[in-house]
Write a protein that holds these residues in place. Structure first.
Motif, mmCIF file in Angstrom:
data_model
loop_
_atom_site.group_PDB
_atom_site.id
_atom_site.type_symbol
_atom_site.label_atom_id
_atom_site.label_comp_id
_atom_site.label_asym_id
_atom_site.label_seq_id
_atom_site.Cartn_x
_atom_site.Cartn_y
_atom_site.Cartn_z
ATOM 1 N N GLU A 176 -3.369 7.581 -5.370
ATOM 2 C CA GLU A 176 -4.792 7.247 -5.229
ATOM 3 C C GLU A 176 -4.968 5.810 -4.741
ATOM 4 O O GLU A 176 -5.786 5.538 -3.873
ATOM 5 C CB GLU A 176 -5.516 7.448 -6.553
ATOM 6 C CG GLU A 176 -5.699 8.901 -6.925
ATOM 7 C CD GLU A 176 -6.198 9.088 -8.345
ATOM 8 O OE1 GLU A 176 -6.517 8.089 -9.035
ATOM 9 O OE2 GLU A 176 -6.279 10.244 -8.779
ATOM 10 N N ALA A 177 -4.199 4.890 -5.308
ATOM 11 C CA ALA A 177 -4.318 3.489 -4.907
ATOM 12 C C ALA A 177 -3.743 3.250 -3.508
ATOM 13 O O ALA A 177 -4.320 2.532 -2.703
ATOM 14 C CB ALA A 177 -3.596 2.593 -5.919
ATOM 15 N N HIS A 178 -2.619 3.870 -3.228
ATOM 16 C CA HIS A 178 -1.925 3.651 -1.949
ATOM 17 C C HIS A 178 -2.692 4.247 -0.773
ATOM 18 O O HIS A 178 -2.827 3.621 0.267
ATOM 19 C CB HIS A 178 -0.517 4.240 -2.014
ATOM 20 C CG HIS A 178 0.239 4.114 -0.738
ATOM 21 N ND1 HIS A 178 0.722 2.904 -0.274
ATOM 22 C CD2 HIS A 178 0.589 5.037 0.189
ATOM 23 C CE1 HIS A 178 1.348 3.097 0.875
ATOM 24 N NE2 HIS A 178 1.285 4.371 1.178
ATOM 25 N N ASN A 213 -6.551 3.028 0.927
ATOM 26 C CA ASN A 213 -6.754 1.977 1.952
ATOM 27 C C ASN A 213 -6.539 2.496 3.333
ATOM 28 O O ASN A 213 -5.837 3.152 3.794
ATOM 29 C CB ASN A 213 -5.828 0.790 1.689
ATOM 30 C CG ASN A 213 -6.191 0.141 0.366
ATOM 31 O OD1 ASN A 213 -7.345 0.127 0.014
ATOM 32 N ND2 ASN A 213 -5.203 -0.378 -0.332
ATOM 33 N N THR A 218 -1.658 8.159 -9.833
ATOM 34 C CA THR A 218 -2.262 6.819 -9.824
ATOM 35 C C THR A 218 -1.801 6.043 -8.601
ATOM 36 O O THR A 218 -2.600 5.416 -7.899
ATOM 37 C CB THR A 218 -1.892 6.049 -11.111
ATOM 38 O OG1 THR A 218 -2.382 6.777 -12.233
ATOM 39 C CG2 THR A 218 -2.481 4.657 -11.104
ATOM 40 N N HIS A 233 -2.353 0.850 -14.875
ATOM 41 C CA HIS A 233 -1.897 2.178 -15.263
ATOM 42 C C HIS A 233 -1.561 2.182 -16.743
ATOM 43 O O HIS A 233 -1.414 1.140 -17.371
ATOM 44 C CB HIS A 233 -0.673 2.589 -14.442
ATOM 45 C CG HIS A 233 0.484 1.662 -14.629
ATOM 46 N ND1 HIS A 233 0.527 0.399 -14.060
ATOM 47 C CD2 HIS A 233 1.630 1.782 -15.337
ATOM 48 C CE1 HIS A 233 1.652 -0.192 -14.399
ATOM 49 N NE2 HIS A 233 2.341 0.613 -15.185
ATOM 50 N N ILE A 259 -1.371 -2.565 -9.777
ATOM 51 C CA ILE A 259 -2.171 -1.358 -10.001
ATOM 52 C C ILE A 259 -2.188 -1.074 -11.499
ATOM 53 O O ILE A 259 -1.142 -0.941 -12.128
ATOM 54 C CB ILE A 259 -1.584 -0.154 -9.240
ATOM 55 C CG1 ILE A 259 -1.567 -0.438 -7.736
ATOM 56 C CG2 ILE A 259 -2.362 1.110 -9.551
ATOM 57 C CD1 ILE A 259 -0.794 0.573 -6.917
#
Length: 94
Positions: A89-91, A94, A86, A57, A55
């Motif tokens: 949002e990424a985790h 999905n 961050t 960052h 990810i």
């Protein structure tokens, strides 16, 4: 494989929650240097987790003008919150 991925993500999420709780759990008896070191360690740990997950960052921290450990701690706390957002949002995308 799907079960392994879910288990890994669960462990990762719980470790991040624990790191967050640890960084927020400083007591009034902690010195400002200890608080600063706790926040710094939390940023480093979360940054490593983000790196491992691929990810993107930003870990840059501008300490210019931060002439006390208290000010440095505040800056690292803000960076930790930014990195945590961050990750979230990424985790959770999905």
């Amino acid at each position: 494989m799907n079960t392994l991925t879910k288990a890994t993500m669960a462990i990762l999420a719980s470790s991040i929650i624990a790191t967050s709780a640890f960084s927020a759990s400083h007591s009034e008896n902690d010195s400002t240097h200890e608080v600063y070191r706790n926040y710094l360690s939390s940023v480093e740990a979360l940054s490593k987790t983000l790196d491992e997950k691929g990810i993107q960052h930003d870990t840059d921290v501008d300490l210019e003008g931060a002439d006390t450990f208290s000010k440095k701690a505040d800056i690292y706390n803000k960076k930790y919150e930014e990195l945590q957002n961050t990750f979230n949002e990424a985790h959770f995308a999905n």
